[in-house]
Design a protein around this motif. Structure first.
Motif, PDB file in Angstrom:
ATOM      1  N   ASP A  20       0.851  -1.190   0.000  1.00 40.59           N
ATOM      2  CA  ASP A  20       0.000   0.000   0.000  1.00 40.59           C
ATOM      3  C   ASP A  20       0.894   1.250   0.000  1.00 40.59           C
ATOM      4  N   LEU A  21       1.465   1.572  -1.170  1.00 35.40           N
ATOM      5  CA  LEU A  21       2.362   2.719  -1.255  1.00 35.40           C
ATOM      6  C   LEU A  21       1.614   4.031  -1.052  1.00 35.40           C
ATOM      7  N   ASP A  22       0.377   4.100  -1.570  1.00 33.71           N
ATOM      8  CA  ASP A  22      -0.414   5.320  -1.366  1.00 33.71           C
ATOM      9  C   ASP A  22      -0.690   5.545   0.122  1.00 33.71           C
TER      10      ASP A  22
ATOM     11  N   GLN B  57       9.846   4.002  -5.688  1.00 36.93           N
ATOM     12  CA  GLN B  57       9.150   2.761  -5.978  1.00 36.93           C
ATOM     13  C   GLN B  57       7.954   3.006  -6.894  1.00 36.93           C
ATOM     14  N   ARG B  58       7.301   4.144  -6.763  1.00 38.83           N
ATOM     15  CA  ARG B  58       6.159   4.487  -7.615  1.00 38.83           C
ATOM     16  C   ARG B  58       6.599   5.005  -8.981  1.00 38.83           C
TER      17      ARG B  58
ATOM     18  N   ALA C  35      15.900  -2.327  -7.326  1.00 43.23           N
ATOM     19  CA  ALA C  35      16.195  -3.267  -6.247  1.00 43.23           C
ATOM     20  C   ALA C  35      16.314  -2.548  -4.915  1.00 43.23           C
ATOM     21  N   ALA C  36      16.914  -1.328  -4.958  1.00 46.89           N
ATOM     22  CA  ALA C  36      17.083  -0.578  -3.711  1.00 46.89           C
ATOM     23  C   ALA C  36      15.741  -0.161  -3.138  1.00 46.89           C
ATOM     24  N   VAL C  37      14.878   0.412  -3.969  1.00 44.31           N
ATOM     25  CA  VAL C  37      13.614   0.895  -3.440  1.00 44.31           C
ATOM     26  C   VAL C  37      12.644  -0.238  -3.142  1.00 44.31           C
ATOM     27  N   CYS C  38      12.795  -1.377  -3.840  1.00 44.57           N
ATOM     28  CA  CYS C  38      11.935  -2.516  -3.542  1.00 44.57           C
ATOM     29  C   CYS C  38      12.165  -3.012  -2.120  1.00 44.57           C
ATOM     30  N   ALA C  39      13.313  -2.664  -1.564  1.00 45.18           N
ATOM     31  CA  ALA C  39      13.586  -3.074  -0.198  1.00 45.18           C
ATOM     32  C   ALA C  39      12.584  -2.463   0.768  1.00 45.18           C
ATOM     33  N   VAL C  40      11.918  -1.345   0.379  1.00 47.94           N
ATOM     34  CA  VAL C  40      10.863  -0.778   1.216  1.00 47.94           C
ATOM     35  C   VAL C  40       9.756  -1.797   1.405  1.00 47.94           C
TER      36      VAL C  40
END
Length: 338
Positions: free
Chosen positions: A59-61, A91-92, A145-150
């Motif tokens: 749920d990025l939003d 990520q978005r 890959a870096a932001v997917c770590a969120v």
């Protein structure tokens, strides 16, 4: 009086070009100036923890709403909050906003490694040209890959202690849960590496096709890049009304064949015919197939490649390359670098 402290474990740092991850410990406690209160530290830790939980669930939003709704400037402008905002925006796909928040992190932490690495990746993604495209595949996958770590973070135990009552929030993941999270993270990293390899191979093939098109271009020979292949058409019809090559047609095929000599390519030849009244309007024809075979013979002789190296077929009449019947007495050639 004891000081309340929020330790949010280890959050992912920026990915290096080789795919290794460098973590750093995030403390939502007293900052480097020693002026943040214990209450503010607790609020920062709770906000970051809730926003990360939303991001991990996809749920990025919702994560952004939580981070943007912070009404305390001391919380909203905290480097940990700004860093998480940058990661979620990246990520978005909103790299401009991500860069904005990482710059705000650097205003407070000039040497912040994650902000520096994130901004460097975004700068790499801004290049132009074929070689820059290749760099974008490398840098883009690393940034992803870096932001997917969120969303795939392997968190340590989060201890949120209340200063007044000494009560603690429930402990973090068990060893089994941490191992499962780590396994999921490793699997995501493996898939990201495989995607990067596919992207790099696609970029290599596309670049090879661009180079090949430039090498094949000649008067009357019109190569056009189509993905990883080159589609070659001819400015004029190569054949008379039957299957006999015109002098110009023979010359054009000789030039193309000569430029294929010594190249590791796959060649497909499609013969075409002019549509005439009373003739079939689809399904191909013996004449168009015969023209493809004659073109293969000429290309074989000029390139030194055996006839078995060429694939021939009759094109459907509906796929004629030109509106002019005379120009459709021709072949088209698809050449794919190996």
């Amino acid at each position: 009086m004891p000081t309340s402290k929020v330790a949010d474990g280890t959050r992912p740092g920026a990915m290096e070009s080789g795919g290794a991850e460098s973590g750093r410990t995030v403390s939502a406690g007293v900052d480097s100036g020693g002026t943040a209160s214990a209450t503010a530290s607790l609020r920062v830790g709770l906000l970051v923890s809730r926003a990360r939980a939303a991001a991990r669930s996809g749920d990025l939003d919702g994560a952004l709403r939580l981070l943007h709704d912070a009404d305390d400037p001391g919380v909203a402008d905290h480097p940990d909050v700004l860093d998480l905002l940058a990661r979620v925006h990246a990520q978005r796909g909103d790299l401009a906003r991500a860069a904005e928040y990482w710059r705000r992190v650097q205003e407070q932490r000039p040497e912040d490694p994650a902000a520096s690495a994130g901004l460097a990746r975004i700068d790499q993604l801004g290049g132009r040209g074929p070689r820059a495209a290749l760099a974008r595949h490398r840098a883009g996958t690393a940034l992803a890959a870096a932001v997917c770590a969120v969303a795939a973070i392997t968190a340590g135990t989060v201890a949120l202690t209340d200063a007044a009552g000494g009560r603690s929030e429930p402990p973090g993941p068990t060893r089994a849960e941490s191992a499962e999270q780590r396994a999921r993270q490793l699997d995501a990293e493996r898939r990201a590496e495989q995607a990067q390899e596919r992207d790099l191979e696609a970029a290599r093939r596309a670049e090879a096709a661009v180079d090949l098109a430039g090498a094949l271009r000649a008067p009357g020979v019109e190569p056009v890049v189509d993905g990883a292949s080159v589609e070659v058409a001819f400015a004029d019809g190569l054949f008379s009304e039957g299957a006999e090559l015109t002098r110009t047609g023979a010359d054009r095929l000789a030039v193309l064949g000569g430029r294929l000599a010594g190249r590791d390519v796959r060649v497909e030849i499609r013969g075409h015919t002019a549509t005439v009244p009373g003739a079939p309007t689809s399904g191909g024809s013996v004449l168009s197939l015969w023209r493809a075979l004659i073109a293969a013979r000429e290309l074989s002789a000029a390139s030194g490649r055996p006839l078995t190296a060429f694939t021939t077929e009759s094109a459907d009449q509906r796929d004629a390359p030109y509106p002019s019947p005379a120009k459709n007495r021709t072949v088209t050639v698809t050449i794919t670098p190996e």
